[in-house]
Design an enzyme around this catalytic site. Structure first.
Site, PDB file in Angstrom:
ATOM      1  N   ASP A  31      -3.803   0.451  -9.391  1.00  0.00           N
ATOM      2  CA  ASP A  31      -2.622   0.406  -8.526  1.00  0.00           C
ATOM      3  C   ASP A  31      -1.400  -0.037  -9.345  1.00  0.00           C
ATOM      4  OD1 ASP A  31      -0.616  -0.105  -6.756  1.00  0.00           O
ATOM      5  OD2 ASP A  31      -1.785  -1.389  -5.420  1.00  0.00           O
ATOM      6  N   LEU A  34      -6.243  -1.524  -3.981  1.00  0.00           N
ATOM      7  CA  LEU A  34      -4.801  -1.542  -3.765  1.00  0.00           C
ATOM      8  C   LEU A  34      -4.318  -2.966  -3.549  1.00  0.00           C
ATOM      9  CD1 LEU A  34      -4.381   1.493  -1.351  1.00  0.00           C
ATOM     10  CD2 LEU A  34      -3.974   1.421  -3.801  1.00  0.00           C
ATOM     11  N   CYS A  35      -3.085  -3.228  -3.947  1.00  0.00           N
ATOM     12  CA  CYS A  35      -2.504  -4.554  -3.773  1.00  0.00           C
ATOM     13  C   CYS A  35      -2.515  -4.921  -2.286  1.00  0.00           C
ATOM     14  CB  CYS A  35      -1.076  -4.582  -4.291  1.00  0.00           C
ATOM     15  SG  CYS A  35      -1.057  -4.651  -6.089  1.00  0.00           S
ATOM     16  N   PRO A  36      -2.798  -6.139  -1.910  1.00  0.00           N
ATOM     17  CA  PRO A  36      -2.963  -7.286  -2.823  1.00  0.00           C
ATOM     18  C   PRO A  36      -4.405  -7.559  -3.250  1.00  0.00           C
ATOM     19  CG  PRO A  36      -2.896  -8.087  -0.588  1.00  0.00           C
ATOM     20  CD  PRO A  36      -2.826  -6.586  -0.500  1.00  0.00           C
ATOM     21  N   HIS A  60       0.749  -1.248   0.000  1.00  0.00           N
ATOM     22  CA  HIS A  60       0.000   0.000   0.000  1.00  0.00           C
ATOM     23  C   HIS A  60       0.776   1.293   0.000  1.00  0.00           C
ATOM     24  CE1 HIS A  60      -3.188  -2.637   1.832  1.00  0.00           C
ATOM     25  NE2 HIS A  60      -3.401  -2.485   0.555  1.00  0.00           N
TER      26      HIS A  60
END
Ligand code: SF4
Lengths: 348, 75
Positions: free
Chosen positions: B40, B13-15, A46
């Site tokens: 992202d 956003l990852c993951p 993030h």
């Protein structure tokens, strides 16, 4: 006689220890797959994804990277909802900050046990080392994790197994105990040299734990959130926003989240429909989200603070655009607050 | 019969995009093509890595301004 191919699942954090534990078991001919749990508090990804100034850093997901190095499948599992209970009601309490490490470990091993049962795997491995972490990785916590997770003797810690009672995979001869390890204590030297022997390098060495709950500042912001809500609870968006921007609480009934750079401002833009937001239009300005129930006077104060963080901070007057969640928008001319008018106590 | 599918992972956003792809692929069969739309930048690394780890084939990866489009074939 055909031998059965035994299968283990490894809890992969993206750090070195779980990587080595997996490698040790693979070397013994066991088929290993990895699980990585996503709690919403993970440091992974993030902040790099959001902050533009980190953009040059490799944005790899360490758990995936580890899986690739080991040649194993990695299952990333969303446990955001279920994990709330671990954070909000940890039976074994918190660590130094709001990190419920022991309950977290128990919960993750429990989830891994469910996965193992569903998928027909034989046992679970973790990279735990006795004495490595003051709260969750001690000699006394090891059996607690094994029993309270329900994994019992199907939980094997290859890096310190020789210091622990024999487990099922050892007893059954699926893995040889003499080829396991007896690491203990905080030293990283044995792990580093083992990594070298396996030819592994470039591994991640996260300082101070794998999640934001071990971060003092983050924990402070989470406590503030609970106080403002009047109860210990959170939504996914709440915990994401705690990772972003500067947080100021000028009054108990509202706080401001101020973007610190372009990447954060972009991220905060995604929340414009959920929050009243402010932006200076006469000068370059961060995007500021207002969380709470402000009075008209509070909005003026919020506008003055927004002005303080804009490039118009030294101007006599700047124009701040205020837009509510419902899209009602107006412009308010304000005098930016001086630095000295923002007490340290406002910063969360 | 091979089929084409799309997945919108914009704003995640990852993951999370990887988790969504993983869940979607469980419903697909070998040969199916999945096109994922993300924002992202981390997905440019994570989704190809996830494909390599699971043996799926990455077909294309395109980035236009803030949007990333990734196509993969389920193996
Ligand atoms: S640091 Fe975070 S993820 Fe790691 S064990 Fe503690 S609470 Fe769980």
């Amino acid at each position: 006689m055909t031998t059965i191919q035994r299968k283990a699942v490894a809890l992969i954090s993206g750090g070195l220890d779980s990587m080595l534990a997996t490698k040790v078991i693979q070397e013994q001919g066991i088929h290993v797959e990895g699980i990585n749990f996503y709690t919403g508090f993970c440091v992974e990804g993030h902040t790099h994804a959001i902050r533009k100034h980190d953009a040059d850093k490799v944005k790899r997901n360490n758990a995936l990277w580890v899986a690739e190095q080991l040649g194993i499948k990695l299952h990333i599992i969303d446990i955001i909802e279920e994990y709330k209970n671990v954070v909000l009601n940890p039976k074994h309490g918190y660590g130094q900050f709001l990190n419920p490490c022991l309950d977290c470990k128990i919960f993750m091993v429990k989830k891994a046990k469910e996965w193992v049962d569903e998928q027909g795997f034989d046992f679970i491995i973790t990279g735990e080392v006795i004495g490595q972490r003051p709260k969750s990785q001690r000699k006394v916590t090891m059996p607690i994790i094994a029993s309270q997770s329900g994994a019992e003797d199907r939980l094997l810690r290859p890096l310190c197994a020789k210091n622990l009672p024999i487990t099922l995979p050892e007893r059954e001869g699926w893995v040889k105990r003499e080829l396991l390890y007896d690491f203990s204590g905080r030293s990283r030297t044995p792990q580093i040299s083992m990594a070298k022997n396996f030819g592994l390098n470039d591994f991640a060495q996260p300082a101070g734990g794998c999640c934001f709950l071990t971060n003092e500042h983050y924990s402070k912001k989470l406590s503030d959130l609970w106080q403002a809500k009047g109860k210990r609870d959170y939504e996914f968006d709440d915990i994401m926003l705690l990772k972003i921007g500067r947080h100021l609480r000028p009054k108990p009934n509202f706080k401001l989240i101020i973007g610190r750079e372009e990447g954060e401002n972009l991220f905060l833009e995604g929340y414009r429909k959920q929050f009243t937001h402010l932006k200076v239009i006469s000068h370059m300005s961060p995007l500021v989200l207002l969380d709470g129930e402000p009075s008209a006077q509070d909005i003026e104060l919020a506008a003055q603070i927004t002005a303080r963080y804009s490039q118009g901070k030294d101007s006599e007057r700047v124009e701040v655009q205020i837009t509510t969640q419902s899209g009602v928008s107006w412009v308010m001319p304000v005098v930016p607050l001086a630095v000295s008018e923002i007490p340290q106590t406002w910063y969360i | 019969m091979m089929a084409n599918y799309e997945l919108n992972a914009k704003g995640l956003l990852c993951p999370m995009p990887v988790i969504k792809v993983q869940q979607k692929i469980q419903q697909l069969t070998k040969g199916d093509i999945l096109t994922v739309y993300c924002t992202d930048p981390g997905t440019q690394h994570d989704l190809p890595a996830w494909c390599r780890v699971h043996g799926h084939t990455l077909l294309t990866l395109q980035q236009e301004q803030n949007e990333i489009k990734i196509s993969l074939r389920v193996e």
